[in-house]
Motif scaffolding. Sequence first.
Motif, mmCIF file in Angstrom:
data_model
loop_
_atom_site.group_PDB
_atom_site.id
_atom_site.type_symbol
_atom_site.label_atom_id
_atom_site.label_comp_id
_atom_site.label_asym_id
_atom_site.label_seq_id
_atom_site.Cartn_x
_atom_site.Cartn_y
_atom_site.Cartn_z
ATOM 1 N N GLY A 152 0.865 -1.344 -0.082
ATOM 2 C CA GLY A 152 0.170 0.065 -0.145
ATOM 3 C C GLY A 152 0.893 1.241 -0.036
ATOM 4 N N VAL A 153 2.286 1.179 -0.243
ATOM 5 C CA VAL A 153 3.057 2.303 -0.003
ATOM 6 C C VAL A 153 3.097 2.663 -1.503
ATOM 7 C CG1 VAL A 153 5.414 3.040 0.800
ATOM 8 C CG2 VAL A 153 4.041 1.433 2.327
ATOM 9 N N GLY A 154 3.369 4.068 -1.604
ATOM 10 C CA GLY A 154 3.742 4.543 -3.142
ATOM 11 C C GLY A 154 5.360 4.617 -3.093
ATOM 12 N N PRO A 155 5.502 5.046 -4.642
ATOM 13 C CA PRO A 155 7.103 4.805 -5.070
ATOM 14 C C PRO A 155 7.827 6.082 -4.257
ATOM 15 C CG PRO A 155 5.604 5.860 -6.694
ATOM 16 C CD PRO A 155 4.680 5.300 -5.508
ATOM 17 N N GLU A 156 7.363 7.121 -3.518
ATOM 18 C CA GLU A 156 8.311 8.140 -3.091
ATOM 19 C C GLU A 156 8.866 7.632 -1.886
ATOM 20 O OE1 GLU A 156 4.792 8.449 -3.692
ATOM 21 O OE2 GLU A 156 5.064 9.398 -5.609
ATOM 22 N N VAL A 157 9.589 6.680 -1.838
ATOM 23 C CA VAL A 157 10.329 6.070 -0.930
ATOM 24 C C VAL A 157 11.981 5.963 -1.081
ATOM 25 C CG1 VAL A 157 8.511 4.383 -0.190
ATOM 26 C CG2 VAL A 157 9.896 3.808 -1.660
ATOM 27 N N VAL A 158 12.503 5.636 -0.007
ATOM 28 C CA VAL A 158 14.113 5.297 -0.104
ATOM 29 C C VAL A 158 14.088 3.927 0.547
ATOM 30 C CG1 VAL A 158 16.189 5.820 0.731
ATOM 31 C CG2 VAL A 158 15.047 7.673 -0.075
ATOM 32 N N ILE A 159 14.989 3.144 -0.192
ATOM 33 C CA ILE A 159 15.122 1.662 0.467
ATOM 34 C C ILE A 159 16.328 1.573 0.968
ATOM 35 C CG2 ILE A 159 14.933 -0.767 0.337
ATOM 36 C CD1 ILE A 159 12.140 0.765 -0.238
ATOM 37 N N ALA A 160 16.347 1.089 2.353
ATOM 38 C CA ALA A 160 17.839 0.927 2.915
ATOM 39 C C ALA A 160 18.150 -0.620 3.293
ATOM 40 C CB ALA A 160 17.950 1.532 4.404
ATOM 41 N N ARG A 201 16.040 5.664 -4.730
ATOM 42 C CA ARG A 201 17.098 5.385 -4.102
ATOM 43 C C ARG A 201 17.213 4.084 -3.113
ATOM 44 N NH1 ARG A 201 18.699 11.465 -2.825
ATOM 45 N NH2 ARG A 201 16.556 11.327 -1.836
ATOM 46 N N VAL A 202 18.359 3.477 -3.548
ATOM 47 C CA VAL A 202 18.594 2.095 -2.593
ATOM 48 C C VAL A 202 19.855 2.326 -2.031
ATOM 49 C CG1 VAL A 202 18.914 -0.426 -2.622
ATOM 50 C CG2 VAL A 202 17.217 0.551 -4.302
ATOM 51 N N LEU A 203 19.804 2.160 -0.620
ATOM 52 C CA LEU A 203 21.165 2.442 0.212
ATOM 53 C C LEU A 203 21.618 1.073 0.781
ATOM 54 C CD1 LEU A 203 19.800 5.622 2.358
ATOM 55 C CD2 LEU A 203 20.514 5.575 -0.062
ATOM 56 N N TYR A 204 22.919 1.496 1.110
ATOM 57 C CA TYR A 204 23.408 0.281 2.055
ATOM 58 C C TYR A 204 23.775 0.741 3.247
ATOM 59 C CZ TYR A 204 26.591 -2.859 4.172
ATOM 60 O OH TYR A 204 27.459 -3.727 5.098
ATOM 61 N N GLY A 205 23.576 0.001 4.195
ATOM 62 C CA GLY A 205 23.848 0.377 5.690
ATOM 63 C C GLY A 205 24.543 -0.967 6.517
ATOM 64 N N GLY A 206 25.423 -0.702 7.133
ATOM 65 C CA GLY A 206 25.900 -1.545 8.047
ATOM 66 C C GLY A 206 27.617 -1.216 8.028
ATOM 67 N N SER A 207 28.172 -0.500 9.216
ATOM 68 C CA SER A 207 29.656 -0.373 9.304
ATOM 69 C C SER A 207 30.192 0.417 7.884
ATOM 70 C CB SER A 207 30.295 -1.685 9.710
ATOM 71 O OG SER A 207 29.905 -2.421 10.958
ATOM 72 N N VAL A 208 29.547 1.313 7.797
ATOM 73 C CA VAL A 208 29.966 2.329 6.591
ATOM 74 C C VAL A 208 30.888 3.234 7.124
ATOM 75 C CG1 VAL A 208 29.460 3.844 4.830
ATOM 76 C CG2 VAL A 208 27.920 1.723 5.184
ATOM 77 N N LYS A 209 32.000 3.530 6.491
ATOM 78 C CA LYS A 209 33.130 4.421 6.883
ATOM 79 C C LYS A 209 33.660 5.236 5.781
ATOM 80 C CE LYS A 209 34.455 1.038 10.428
ATOM 81 N NZ LYS A 209 33.839 -0.320 9.871
ATOM 82 N N PRO A 210 34.423 6.188 5.958
ATOM 83 C CA PRO A 210 35.142 7.013 5.065
ATOM 84 C C PRO A 210 35.918 6.207 4.011
ATOM 85 C CG PRO A 210 35.222 8.231 6.794
ATOM 86 C CD PRO A 210 34.765 6.817 7.317
ATOM 87 N N ASP A 211 36.350 5.094 4.384
ATOM 88 C CA ASP A 211 37.372 4.405 3.733
ATOM 89 C C ASP A 211 36.852 3.017 3.067
ATOM 90 O OD1 ASP A 211 36.861 2.466 5.529
ATOM 91 O OD2 ASP A 211 39.026 2.308 6.285
ATOM 92 N N ASN A 212 35.431 2.894 3.063
ATOM 93 C CA ASN A 212 34.641 1.892 2.236
ATOM 94 C C ASN A 212 33.457 2.360 1.477
ATOM 95 O OD1 ASN A 212 32.677 2.069 3.999
ATOM 96 N ND2 ASN A 212 33.326 -0.047 5.274
ATOM 97 N N ILE A 213 33.098 3.709 1.955
ATOM 98 C CA ILE A 213 31.821 4.191 1.099
ATOM 99 C C ILE A 213 31.979 4.345 -0.321
ATOM 100 C CG2 ILE A 213 32.316 6.568 1.568
ATOM 101 C CD1 ILE A 213 29.318 6.660 2.287
ATOM 102 N N ALA A 214 33.109 4.656 -0.918
ATOM 103 C CA ALA A 214 33.161 5.029 -2.359
ATOM 104 C C ALA A 214 32.978 3.573 -3.055
ATOM 105 C CB ALA A 214 34.449 5.642 -2.602
ATOM 106 N N GLU A 215 33.578 2.580 -2.497
ATOM 107 C CA GLU A 215 33.189 1.332 -3.314
ATOM 108 C C GLU A 215 32.205 0.848 -3.416
ATOM 109 O OE1 GLU A 215 35.603 -3.033 -3.199
ATOM 110 O OE2 GLU A 215 35.656 -1.672 -1.640
#
Length: 245
Positions: A152-160, A201-215
């Motif tokens: 029942g949720v519209g497309p104006e979402v972000v998925i993490a 937008r599909v996000l990733y979450g889980g121990s993200v840091k400056p040294d791994n976020i770009a990859e």
Amino acid sequence: MPNTLLALNWKMNKTPSEARSWAEELKEKYAPAEGVELAVMAPALDLSTLAANLPTGVAFGGQDVSAHESGAYTGEISAAMLKDIGAGYVVVGHSERRDYHGETDATVAAKAKQAQANGLVPIVCVGEKLDVREKGEQVPFTLGQLEGSLAGVGPEVVIAYEPVWAIGTGKTATADDAEELAAAIREALTERYGADAENIRVLYGGSVKPDNIAEICGKPNVNGALVGGASLKVPDVLGMNDALK
């Protein structure tokens, strides 16, 4: 595709005075990165402080919202309240809410619908625990969770996508692991929303840091990150922002 989203989840950290200091430090040092949106998901008591002190262009939002519009729900915060102080986003269905407060997919969907009805963009969290990953069932599990959480949720979402085994543990899914799930999520979103899925937008979450976020965010179906521990210190936030330039 919209801008990459760097969503900072403070969890239950920072008093309003600490939030003010953090926002003032960010305002002093922050240089926007082209194509990157910064948003702070803070405890409710911090949000008015952030509204008054964040740099121009930096968004903010809540970490949870009631499934109800208003009424006799002591202790809850409505989507209208969040919207009224200028919030743009709200996190729903974080694994900590699911685990510690017994939130079901149906609850998450109800909260996401309330958010949308009041002009907020819900950041809907999904992801598997370690036992599911070890059985190789991470894709069907996560897609099942996604389906229930978007009813029942519209497309104006972000998925993490947040593999629970990588949250606050120091363990991080590889960029390829993140892309595997992000691609599967993207396909499921396209089946549900058609062409509108291109703008989700599909996000990733889980121990993200400056040294791994770009990859991680360099993968084709990963459009940003939901960041926990590394969101608490401004230098780490600036490092992640700069890494995405």
